[in-house]
Design an enzyme around this catalytic site. Structure first.
Site, short mmCIF file in Angstrom:
data_model
loop_
_atom_site.label_atom_id
_atom_site.label_comp_id
_atom_site.label_asym_id
_atom_site.label_seq_id
_atom_site.Cartn_x
_atom_site.Cartn_y
_atom_site.Cartn_z
N HIS B 112 0.82 -1.22 0.00
CA HIS B 112 0.00 0.00 0.00
C HIS B 112 0.86 1.26 0.00
O HIS B 112 0.34 2.37 0.09
CB HIS B 112 -0.93 0.02 1.22
N ASP B 240 -4.63 -12.82 2.95
CA ASP B 240 -5.86 -12.45 3.64
C ASP B 240 -7.12 -12.80 2.85
O ASP B 240 -8.21 -12.38 3.20
CB ASP B 240 -5.83 -10.96 4.03
ZN LIG Z 1 -4.15 -7.25 2.48
#
Ligand SMILES: [Zn+2]
Ligand SMILES: [Zn+2]
Lengths: 557, 436
Positions: B112, B240
């Site tokens: 990110h 995830d």
């Molecule tokens: Zn993630």
């Protein structure tokens, strides 16, 4: 007075030590086919004209289990393993009587699938029919929860002489190694038992009634009784004996290299502030990997009797030995012959040595003198190259915390200690070549017997506390106790120290030698569920460091 | 005997002493249970599996990929540097052919973190994959690289860093941005004018199961890779998507991850997210390691795995098929889209607003890129963070044409110093980083 006896590849040495130093030493040729008579003859000669009641301690190191592995004379034993999710346990098969069974424990020690009793009964019957007497039982994550192993043992007890459980072998995780180690203990048990019972009986007959201690691969000792549960721990105690023998001459507060140069091989090890470096997980030699605590040693196929050859104009040394040096009646030239030619060694038949080196010199296009010099130098270079490779390897070991990454200890030896027959000759050359302070250990031939004699009892405990599940365990020691949510780091350390002391005393430690305690590992983690803390996990490993018993430090100088 | 079919390198750096804060999902024990599982399985003893020690990434490494504001030291800790350094170590092992492939199990993650980084976003401060990719390009001269981001969150940082780069194909599979952080990664986000179609974003509906993931891999990712012909395939292996992950809503499983890895055959995998640290990570990581090493992984099944419960609905399958068809269409039109995007030499402007959820920073950007048919095109980013700094970052891409190099220096030289706290110039062809 104390006795140390070390069964070596060629010779067996026994020494008698008082706090004045080495009082007496004897040398017996090792008879691998009959180690019992070798050991006994060592003791008999040593105890001649000595009053056995003066002996306070006797330590034996033998090649018994090592030979059993190498010669594959281990007894067929049964193995029952339960793996749960992961790699197919068939890959870790130990022999014909190996059964993978259902049942599963996860990494937190929670049961995920139960044991199938019918399946175990069925296997027990098969093993009994095959004449199996000893069985190993190993389940994955038994270090976190041994209940499956214990249950299976209870079901098998009535059928077999002794059952070995994986969680008793080590507090470390590693399922394949645990299988191999448990198997080893089961497979050498009866050999080990009958050998040492015979030794003990014979010594008692001679009037020697002190408890016998056995040297382990980690350079520490354990009582004969303790060794019956873990006979595998005596594997490779030979190299351990010589490393322990070098400790009195190691520098304080510094790192040192130990080179044990024998006829066929050279063993390499390291001391950090007089304490030997241990293998991170367990003994590893070639494809054999175990959870047996051991000194970090490596063996290189080069020694005084290594065969010399010239291939495509290049000199090669070893890794084989075809007999003694030509100077001592052997068939082919060896580094020892080169030393005789160079006059660094003044024993042996110089003419025969010269004749041997001459064949090498001719092929290399050198004079005899030059060839001998080249051989000697190459020999040292090969040994030191391997040593420095090991140091690099040790220093590049992975780390798992930022702290260890930043603070990582770098091994940087400032002294070399050389043992073995040709030690004094090599020491000078190595010092000249590498400019590192190099010392031939005094009394070099008996240094390993001295090492065995002076080694103190070692042991290690691994504790695991989980405040969410409310339990602190050391399954290796059959220890489990409930704890409260407030269980702390200090509580953990206190419990660990109590267990460690208890274990040491049970393994035959002298209460005066329980001070060298070291926390090898400590970790603390939160258990979080839905973003809120539910408890803590603590892990620690505490050990009694390998080293020498008190009262003899200055004896050998 | 057990042996790796492919030599596989591992860097395992769980950073047991580093956390964002004590109850944060990105905390000390995130890889604890993974370490227990792989240690108990004896992974590091398997012949052909080689464990490497990580190293520290340097400011120079980061400066090939990102503008750190105010500087690298201010927004990184040792953990970040070791994490990025761990990825570099794996890259070296693979590029030097010591191993066939490698997996960096490191934390903290990085995907990110964008071209300009003012701090922490989505638990990321610096972009470990991008730093590794730029290191590989500089050190080994590799031209075409594909990054497949299989983390459940849109890999918006990596997407942003390679937005204008036609030589780096970035494909992200993620849970639909309308239901998840960071809220981006829709099919129409295809890359800058000079690189349209070299960024492919594939949003998946919540509830996507193994079937859906493998459908996208087989019907979109693999065909696209086949055409792109990368010299190197990198997997941002976020974990995830697992059916037990507390932050996401997907139904992927350990077997699925292992199979995805077998299909994708990444040269390098780098761990990203994944916060089901007890029930998923140990099994998923083990499955990926075994798949990379070419060892049978059929025994790696979560204890509570129930395929019936995880089955995806017909409507989800339909949605996934539609998205896949849409992406494939974009991909086939990529050259036309680049042609239509603008005239060479022209400057195009883009405005962007970025929220840093970890560090509570709000950033406004104005980006100006030179349209170019000969290279990725140089660009400048005017970035103002609240609270924080106002900077200008100029980037000259690694394979820049002479015109873009010249324009890049012009951007830098023309920047009025008293308007900014710092002006940075990343000159990738020369390997220089200038600050004024
Ligand atoms: Zn993630
Ligand atoms: Zn250009």
């Amino acid at each position: 007075m104390i006795i140390g006896l070390d069964v070596g590849g060629t010779h067996t040495y026994a020494v008698l030590l008082s706090n004045q130093g080495v009082e007496k030493s004897v040398k017996v040729t090792t008879n691998h086919a009959d180690l019992f008579s070798t050991v006994l003859s060592g003791f008999t000669q040593l105890l001649e004209s000595i009053d056995p009641s003066q002996i306070e301690r006797a330590v034996i190191s033998t090649t018994l289990t090592t030979n059993a592995i190498i010669q594959q004379t281990m007894e067929p034993v049964g193995m029952i393993v339960s793996a749960g999710p992961g790699i197919d346990p068939e890959f870790f098969r130990t022999g014909e009587h190996y059964y993978a069974v259902s049942g599963s424990i996860n990494h937190r020690g929670r049961e995920k699938a139960s044991v199938n009793e019918m399946q175990i009964q069925d296997i027990a019957k098969k093993m009994v029919d095959a004449g199996i007497e000893y069985v190993g039982v190993v389940s994955k994550f038994c270090v976190r929860n041994p209940s499956h192993e214990i249950l299976i043992k209870r079901m098998l007890n009535k059928y077999f002489k002794k059952i070995f459980l994986g969680h008793h072998v080590s507090g470390n995780l590693n399922f394949p190694r645990r299988i191999a180690t448990t198997h080893l203990n089961a497979a050498v048990f009866s050999l080990h038992k009958s050998f040492f019972e015979a030794v003990k009986k014979s010594l008692t007959e001679k009037g020697l009634t002190v408890p016998i201690q056995i040297l382990k691969a980690d350079g520490g000792t354990m009582s004969l009784e303790a060794s019956m549960h873990f006979p595998g721990q005596t594997v490779l105690s030979g190299p351990a004996a010589s490393i322990m023998g070098a400790i009195p001459y190691a520098p304080e507060g510094q790192d040192a290299i130990v080179l044990d140069i024998g006829g066929t091989t050279t063993d390499i090890a390291f001391l950090v502030d007089k304490a030997p470096l241990l293998e991170p997980v367990g003994i590893q030699r070639g494809s054999y990997k175990s959870l047996i605590r051991s000194l970090r040693t490596d063996s290189k196929g080069i020694g005084g009797d290594s065969t010399l050859r010239v291939k495509d104009g290049n000199l090669t040394i070893g890794p084989d030995r075809q007999g003694p040096a030509m100077a001592f009646g052997g068939p082919l030239p060896t580094p020892t012959d080169a030393m005789v030619v160079l006059n660094v060694m003044d024993t042996g038949d110089r003419e025969k040595a010269t004749a041997g080196i001459e064949t090498i010199a001719r092929q290399l296009g050198l004079s005899i003198e030059e060839a001998a010099e080249k051989i000697f130098k190459t020999c040292c270079t090969i040994i030191l190259k391997k040593t420095f490779e090991m140091i690099d390897q040790i220093n590049s070991q992975p780390v798992y915390t930022v702290h260890d990454f930043l603070e990582g200890y770098k091994l940087s030896p400032q002294k070399i200690l050389v043992l073995g027959g040709p030690a004094p000759f090599f020491a000078q050359k190595i010092e000249d070549l590498y400019q590192i302070d190099t010392l031939a250990v005094p009394n070099s031939p008996v240094a390993n017997a001295v090492g065995a004699a002076l080694a103190r009892t070692t042991c290690e405990v691994s504790l695991y506390a989980d405040t969410e599940q409310g339990i602190v365990t050391a399954h290796e020691e059959d220890f489990a106790e409930p704890i409260s949510k407030t269980f702390s780091e200090d509580d953990l350390m206190e419990t660990a120290y109590t267990l460690l002391k208890e274990k040491a005393i049970n393994s035959g430690a002298d209460p005066e030698n329980l001070e060298e305690v070291e926390v090898v590992e400590f970790q603390k983690f939160n258990i979080i569920r839905n973003f809120s803390p539910r408890g803590k996990i603590f892990r620690t490993k505490m050990q009694l460091k390998p080293g020498l018993i008190k009262g003899y430090e200055t004896v050998l100088h | 005997m057990l042996k790796a079919l492919h030599k596989t390198g591992l860097v395992f750096f769980p950073a047991f002493d580093w956390a964002i804060d004590p109850t944060h999902p990105e905390r000390e024990e995130r890889l604890l249970y993974t370490q227990d599982q792989v240690t108990e399985e004896g992974i590091f003893d398997i012949p052909g599996i080689i464990e490497y020690k990580p190293m520290l990434a340097t400011a120079e490494d980061i400066r090939r990929a990102q503008f750190c504001v105010p500087d690298e030291a201010a927004i990184t800790t040792e953990s970040h540097l070791i994490s990025a350094g761990g990825a570099k170590v794996i890259a070296d092992a693979v590029m030097n052919k010591e191993v066939k492939n490698g997996f960096a199990l490191i934390r903290p993650p990085g995907h990110h973190s964008m071209r300009v980084s003012h701090g922490g976003r989505g638990f990321c401060h610096i972009n470990i994959e991008a730093i590794m990719v730029e290191y590989i390009r500089s050190r080994y001269g590799v031209k075409r690289i594909a990054i497949v981001d299989t983390d459940c969150h849109h890999g918006d940082g990596t997407d942003n860093i390679f937005w204008h780069d036609p030589d780096v194909l970035f494909i992200s599979l993620h849970q639909d941005g309308r239901t998840m952080f960071p809220g981006t990664g829709f099919p129409g986000e295809l890359g800058g004018p000079n690189a349209k179609g070299s960024n492919l974003n594939i949003p998946l509906p919540p509830g996507t199961s193994t079937e859906g993931y493998l459908y996208v891999i087989n019907h979109c990712v693999l065909p696209v890779l086949n055409e792109f012909k990368p010299d190197l395939v990198i997997n941002s292996a976020g974990q995830d998507n697992h059916y037990t992950d507390p932050l996401t809503n997907m139904n992927f499983c350990a077997q699925g991850y292992a199979e995805l890895t077998t299909l994708l055959k990444p040269d390098i995998a780098v761990l990203e997210g994944g916060y089901a640290i007890e029930g998923a990570l140990p099994y998923v990581n083990l499955g990926i390691i075994l798949a990379m090493a070419g060892i049978d992984y059929t025994g790696v099944v979560e204890p509570d795995y129930n395929p019936e419960k995880l089955k995806q609905s017909v409507s989800i399958t339909d949605k996934i098929k539609k998205t896949t068809a849409q992406i494939n269409k974009y991909w086939s039109q990529r050259f036309q889209m680049r042609e239509d995007a603008g005239k060479p030499g022209e400057i195009q402007i883009r405005h962007k607003e970025i929220f840093y959820d970890t560090d509570n920073i709000f950033e406004r950007q104005k980006e100006r890129v030179r349209i170019c048919k000969d290279c990725g095109g140089c660009f400048e980013i005017d970035s103002q963070a609240t609270p924080g700094f106002h900077i200008l970052g100029v980037h000259i891409p690694i394979n820049a044409c002479p015109a873009c190099i010249e324009k890049g220096y012009e951007f830098f030289d023309k920047a009025v110093e008293n308007k900014y706290h710092h002006v940075f110039l990343m000159d990738r062809p020369k390997g220089n980083y200038h600050i004024k």
